[in-house]
Scaffold this motif. Structure first.
Motif, short mmCIF file in Angstrom:
data_model
loop_
_atom_site.label_atom_id
_atom_site.label_comp_id
_atom_site.label_asym_id
_atom_site.label_seq_id
_atom_site.Cartn_x
_atom_site.Cartn_y
_atom_site.Cartn_z
N VAL A 176 7.42 164.53 78.03
CA VAL A 176 8.64 164.05 77.99
C VAL A 176 9.08 163.26 79.21
O VAL A 176 9.56 162.16 79.23
N ARG A 234 8.02 169.34 80.62
CA ARG A 234 8.95 169.14 79.52
C ARG A 234 7.60 168.59 78.65
O ARG A 234 7.26 167.44 78.88
N HIS A 236 6.29 167.51 74.40
CA HIS A 236 6.49 167.40 72.87
C HIS A 236 5.27 167.69 72.13
O HIS A 236 4.33 166.86 72.29
N ARG A 242 9.68 170.17 70.80
CA ARG A 242 10.02 170.28 72.03
C ARG A 242 9.78 171.35 72.83
O ARG A 242 10.32 172.65 72.19
N ASP A 244 10.43 173.28 76.57
CA ASP A 244 10.73 173.15 78.17
C ASP A 244 10.16 174.68 78.82
O ASP A 244 10.59 175.41 78.82
#
Length: 296
Positions: A176, A234, A236, A242, A244
């Motif tokens: 990300v 972060r 994907h 997603r 984190d």
């Protein structure tokens, strides 16, 4: 040759750090706004460090051979160096005091069986071991699932730096914060180069990235350095979306040069649910292979 000689490395590092500091930041009068240099002048750094101008000029021309730890600390303070930059300056000074060494190939890094067992015992978090070149040397099942986009390339060992810079479309989709990751990777490689500028494999890696990636050449030229640190990653993921993740990066004292990375998420968060889904998906991917072996 990908990495410049040591004197050039010292010159470019010190001058780049000097150029980013204004007199106001250093607590010095600017004497008007019409300055011909970006950042501090050499004589201003010398004043702040408590050394003669001639002495600092010799340092910035690449001569750190006679610089004491006290002088290096004073220069580091004058230039507002952070922990990684200060460490890098001291590493460059140590290299200056060592007679020139030929390139050398490090022994191939291997992960001891006991460390493999540690990784396997971490069942609820992605965990993997790498070296300072960003070679992925060992993973647990969750790390293999998490980094499946990177591991799709059959070249081994898998190398994060190559993925970031030589597969930019896939890397930008996966990371990300791709721009920050790209900067950190180049900075950590430069930190590694300061520790061992004669490392043949590192020289080859930097040469490959410099030849094939304009972005790497730009980030490498910035002279920035970073330490491996804990933080936030972060991602994907193509299957679970997603994530984190909190990252802990730990040097392994009994295995110099190796770094253990563990990714976690607080219980009850969306990312924790995503890791549970990732574990389920990973198990489904490994099950067919197990069944195939059983049938054979």
């Amino acid at each position: 040759m990908a990495m410049t000689d040591l004197r050039t490395e010292i010159k470019e590092f010190l001058s780049s750090r000097r150029a980013r500091i204004t007199p106001e930041q250093a607590g010095l009068p600017a004497y008007g706004g019409n300055r011909r240099v970006k950042g501090l002048r050499r004589e201003e750094v010398a004043l702040l460090a408590g050394v003669s101008v001639d002495y600092y000029v010799r340092m910035e021309r690449g001569s750190l051979t006679g610089a004491s730890d006290g002088v290096l600390n004073a220069v580091a303070t004058a230039l507002h160096l952070d922990e990684a930059e200060r460490d890098h300056l001291f590493q460059l000074a140590r290299q200056s005091r060592t007679p020139g060494s030929p390139r050398r190939r490090r022994p191939t890094a291997t992960v001891r069986p006991a460390l493999q067992q540690v990784l396997a015992a971490i069942t609820d978090a992605p965990a993997w071991i790498c070296n300072g070149h960003y070679d992925v040397l060992a993973t647990n099942h969750l790390a293999r699932a998490l980094y499946s986009p990177m591991l799709a390339n059959p070249r081994r060992p898998t190398n994060t730096a190559r993925f970031v810079y030589l597969e930019p479309e896939a890397a930008q989709t996966f990371f990300v914060d791709y721009d920050r990751v790209a900067s950190d990777v180049a900075a950590k490689l430069r930190m590694e180069a300061g520790r061992d500028p004669h490392d043949e494999e590192l020289i080859a890696l930097v040469g490959e990235l410099s030849t094939r990636s304009d972005l790497f050449r730009q980030r490498w030229a910035s002279q920035d350095v970073r330490l491996h640190r804990s933080g936030r990653k972060r991602l994907h993921h193509p299957v679970v979306g997603r994530l984190d993740l909190d990252v802990e990066s730990m040097d392994l004292p009994t295995d110099p040069g190796l770094i253990l990375n563990v990714y976690t998420a607080p219980a009850g968060t969306t990312t924790a649910d995503g890791l549970a889904l990732l574990a389920s998906w990973a198990a489904s991917q490994e099950k067919p292979a197990t069944e195939t072996r059983a049938l054979g």
